[in-house]
Design a protein around this motif. Sequence first.
Motif, PDB file in Angstrom:
ATOM      1  N   THR A   1       0.829  -1.218   0.000  1.00 12.35           N
ATOM      2  CA  THR A   1       0.000   0.000   0.000  1.00 12.35           C
ATOM      3  C   THR A   1       0.860   1.263   0.000  1.00 12.35           C
ATOM      4  O   THR A   1       0.387   2.331  -0.374  1.00 12.35           O
ATOM      5  CB  THR A   1      -0.927   0.036   1.232  1.00 12.35           C
TER       6      THR A   1
ATOM      7  N   TYR B   1       1.353   2.932  -3.764  1.00 19.11           N
ATOM      8  CA  TYR B   1       0.247   3.127  -4.709  1.00 19.11           C
ATOM      9  C   TYR B   1      -0.041   4.605  -4.945  1.00 19.11           C
ATOM     10  O   TYR B   1      -0.014   5.406  -3.997  1.00 19.11           O
ATOM     11  CB  TYR B   1      -1.032   2.448  -4.200  1.00 19.11           C
TER      12      TYR B   1
ATOM     13  N   ASP C   1      -2.865   7.564  -6.655  1.00 16.89           N
ATOM     14  CA  ASP C   1      -4.299   7.776  -6.422  1.00 16.89           C
ATOM     15  C   ASP C   1      -5.167   6.790  -7.214  1.00 16.89           C
ATOM     16  O   ASP C   1      -6.159   6.277  -6.702  1.00 16.89           O
ATOM     17  CB  ASP C   1      -4.689   9.215  -6.784  1.00 16.89           C
TER      18      ASP C   1
ATOM     19  N   ASP D   1      -4.301   3.794  -8.241  1.00 19.15           N
ATOM     20  CA  ASP D   1      -4.145   2.468  -7.622  1.00 19.15           C
ATOM     21  C   ASP D   1      -5.033   2.348  -6.390  1.00 19.15           C
ATOM     22  O   ASP D   1      -5.682   1.322  -6.170  1.00 19.15           O
ATOM     23  CB  ASP D   1      -2.682   2.224  -7.205  1.00 19.15           C
ATOM     24  N   ARG D   2      -5.046   3.413  -5.587  1.00 15.60           N
ATOM     25  CA  ARG D   2      -5.834   3.380  -4.347  1.00 15.60           C
ATOM     26  C   ARG D   2      -7.337   3.297  -4.647  1.00 15.60           C
ATOM     27  O   ARG D   2      -8.078   2.603  -3.961  1.00 15.60           O
ATOM     28  CB  ARG D   2      -5.545   4.611  -3.476  1.00 15.60           C
TER      29      ARG D   2
ATOM     30  N   GLU E   1      -9.736   0.237  -3.443  1.00 16.13           N
ATOM     31  CA  GLU E   1     -10.993   0.387  -2.689  1.00 16.13           C
ATOM     32  C   GLU E   1     -12.152  -0.284  -3.433  1.00 16.13           C
ATOM     33  O   GLU E   1     -13.047  -0.853  -2.814  1.00 16.13           O
ATOM     34  CB  GLU E   1     -11.297   1.871  -2.421  1.00 16.13           C
TER      35      GLU E   1
ATOM     36  N   LYS F   1      -5.557  -4.190   4.282  1.00 14.41           N
ATOM     37  CA  LYS F   1      -4.566  -3.381   3.567  1.00 14.41           C
ATOM     38  C   LYS F   1      -3.279  -3.379   4.384  1.00 14.41           C
ATOM     39  O   LYS F   1      -3.312  -3.011   5.570  1.00 14.41           O
ATOM     40  CB  LYS F   1      -5.070  -1.945   3.401  1.00 14.41           C
TER      41      LYS F   1
END
Length: 311
Positions: free
Chosen positions: A129, A132, A134, A136-137, A141, A156
């Motif tokens: 994590t 990553y 934005d 990727d995040r 999610e 996570k």
Amino acid sequence: MEHGLVIKNTGSWYVVKTDEGESVKCKIKGNFRLKGIRSTNPVAVGDRVMIETNKEGTAFITQIEPRENYIIRKSSNLSKESHILAANIDQALLIITVSNPTTNTIFIDRFLATAEAYRIPVKIVINKTDCYNDDDREYMEALILLYETIGYECFKVSALTGEGIGDIKALLQGKISLVSGNSGVGKSTLINTILPGLHLKTGNVSASHHKGMHTTTFSEMFPLPDGGYIIDTPGIKGFGTIDFETEEVAHFFPEIFKVSHDCRFNNCTHRHEPGCAVLAAVEQHLISESRYASYLSIIEDSTEGKYREGY
């Protein structure tokens, strides 16, 4: 004769931890071709066994106690044989990454379906994590929402920064846990973070293919300080599902199985039949297109009887 637990398989030898706590190198005595399983390794890590030592001091596994469960993957060669990753597992942790390398959803779903078939609960652990962006995040999610809605708990973590590691340690305590994942997702780094004295070899992600290099060849189990074991498995490039019958594949996708009760036909394969509730649910976005694509890929395998690389 002594009771013991198989904690390591090196291909030609097995290491058995006896009930007295001694580690003994053993070979197999006799024919352990188990009924109904054509496997390259008749004895697996996690098996409870009986061993006997002869006058020369050589130890042999003479008997396998009945298994509570086991999990298999197809051997990477094209034979019909399979490889038992481990036996007598309380849970599996599937380590995935959303970039560097990207874990394909078909790979995730094949693993989940196989674990469902062998009745092994799975938790999904998203590693790396810390690296990553934005996009990727946002994707991470979306994956968490998808899988938690189906009923798979997600975590996570970052093996590098320590984020979420406490939750994983709590999850592992007192249980026999299989840790698996595609090569390159940081599985060995994660296990080293949980068991710092272990120094498992870690591999680099290949720059040309964005796939991990293989570092683990055989499964091995390691005791945890507060009870329980981690079973480290070979990094898996392809996850060939095992001999599913076409009509039973839906049973291993909980959300598809639930909706399938409303299909017009009992033997509906959810591909083209009239009155199919599953196809309707996919159109209405009640079942995700990625999960449905994974379902179809497994059916394609079982109808064509081939092993698909690359997931």
